[in-house]
Design a protein around this motif. Structure first.
Motif, PDB file in Angstrom:
ATOM      1  N   GLY A 104       0.814  -1.216   0.000  1.00  0.00           N
ATOM      2  CA  GLY A 104       0.000   0.000   0.000  1.00  0.00           C
ATOM      3  C   GLY A 104       0.844   1.260   0.000  1.00  0.00           C
ATOM      4  N   ILE A 133      -1.299   7.200   3.863  1.00  0.00           N
ATOM      5  CA  ILE A 133      -2.656   6.678   3.648  1.00  0.00           C
ATOM      6  C   ILE A 133      -2.597   5.327   2.926  1.00  0.00           C
ATOM      7  CG2 ILE A 133      -4.819   7.061   2.400  1.00  0.00           C
ATOM      8  CD1 ILE A 133      -4.540  10.023   3.092  1.00  0.00           C
ATOM      9  N   GLY A 134      -1.722   5.209   1.937  1.00  0.00           N
ATOM     10  CA  GLY A 134      -1.567   3.933   1.233  1.00  0.00           C
ATOM     11  C   GLY A 134      -1.108   2.832   2.157  1.00  0.00           C
ATOM     12  N   TRP A 137      -4.129   1.813   4.523  1.00  0.00           N
ATOM     13  CA  TRP A 137      -5.140   1.008   3.821  1.00  0.00           C
ATOM     14  C   TRP A 137      -4.588  -0.352   3.415  1.00  0.00           C
ATOM     15  CZ3 TRP A 137     -10.080   1.279   4.053  1.00  0.00           C
ATOM     16  CH2 TRP A 137     -10.706   2.499   4.306  1.00  0.00           C
ATOM     17  N   VAL A 140      -4.636  -2.564   6.492  1.00  0.00           N
ATOM     18  CA  VAL A 140      -6.006  -2.995   6.804  1.00  0.00           C
ATOM     19  C   VAL A 140      -6.451  -4.095   5.850  1.00  0.00           C
ATOM     20  CG1 VAL A 140      -8.430  -2.256   6.800  1.00  0.00           C
ATOM     21  CG2 VAL A 140      -6.690  -0.828   7.901  1.00  0.00           C
ATOM     22  N   PHE A 141      -6.267  -3.879   4.547  1.00  0.00           N
ATOM     23  CA  PHE A 141      -6.688  -4.880   3.571  1.00  0.00           C
ATOM     24  C   PHE A 141      -5.889  -6.181   3.722  1.00  0.00           C
ATOM     25  CE2 PHE A 141      -8.352  -1.242   0.934  1.00  0.00           C
ATOM     26  CZ  PHE A 141      -9.685  -1.587   1.103  1.00  0.00           C
TER      27      PHE A 141
END
Length: 195
Positions: A104, A133-134, A137, A140-141
């Protein structure tokens, strides 16, 4: 209002003129060329040597190229292929989140760079925000994807194809020239067979 076509107006095999296919939106179709057994093969090839590893086969082709042989008529063919999956380690939810964060972060960096190009103000802040932010995320993914797998694959691995031997092939009309050059090379192949 459209009228349904009559049966006599439709194409049916076995009727006069029924051997021809009906024309489609792209025009009149033609039958494929060849014998119907796939794409046409190139020139017949001959195996001039088989080697136990790729660097040896690569060295042969490099030697042919250095001696002005037309190497565009050669190929290195790996035979006896084996799929090897090397296990790199145990995969936990934390490690999956970490791997996802790395992926990310790269994607966020790319997006940040794209937006940073068009930013008038502090473009470095835009790049850093995209990266952070990448990474968030991605983590999380990665964690969610691993948790949803239900423990079916709790390890990371890398797959690769390995060949048992590597054959150097040349077009049949150039085989004698290639063999003469290889006779001067002093690298002994494990076999030389026609293909």
């Amino acid at each position: 209002m459209t009228r349904p076509s009559t049966p006599s107006a439709t194409w049916r095999p076995g009727m006069p003129g029924g051997d021809n296919l009906p024309s489609g939106p792209a025009g009149r179709p033609t039958t494929p060329s060849g014998d119907g057994h796939g794409p046409q093969a190139g020139a017949p090839t001959v195996t001039i040597g088989s080697y136990p590893d790729y660097p040896s086969a690569q060295r042969v082709v490099d030697y042919l190229a250095d001696n002005r042989f037309p190497v565009e008529h050669t190929a290195i063919v790996g035979t006896n292929l084996t799929l090897v999956e090397t296990v790199l380690g145990r995969l936990t939810t934390g490690r999956a989140a970490l791997l996802g964060a790395g992926t990310g972060a790269w994607f966020g960096l790319f997006i940040g760079l794209l937006f940073g190009i068009f930013t008038v103000g502090n473009w470095l802040a835009v790049i850093l925000v995209g990266l952070v932010i990448g990474a968030i995320w991605g983590a999380v993914f990665g964690a969610v994807a691993h948790a949803m797998s239900g423990g079916q694959r709790d390890f990371t691995s890398a797959s690769s194809l390995r060949a048992g031997q590597y054959a150097v092939t040349v077009d049949a009309n150039l085989a004698d020239q290639a063999r003469q050059l290889l006779g001067r090379m002093h690298l002994t192949p494990t076999g030389a067979t026609a293909r």
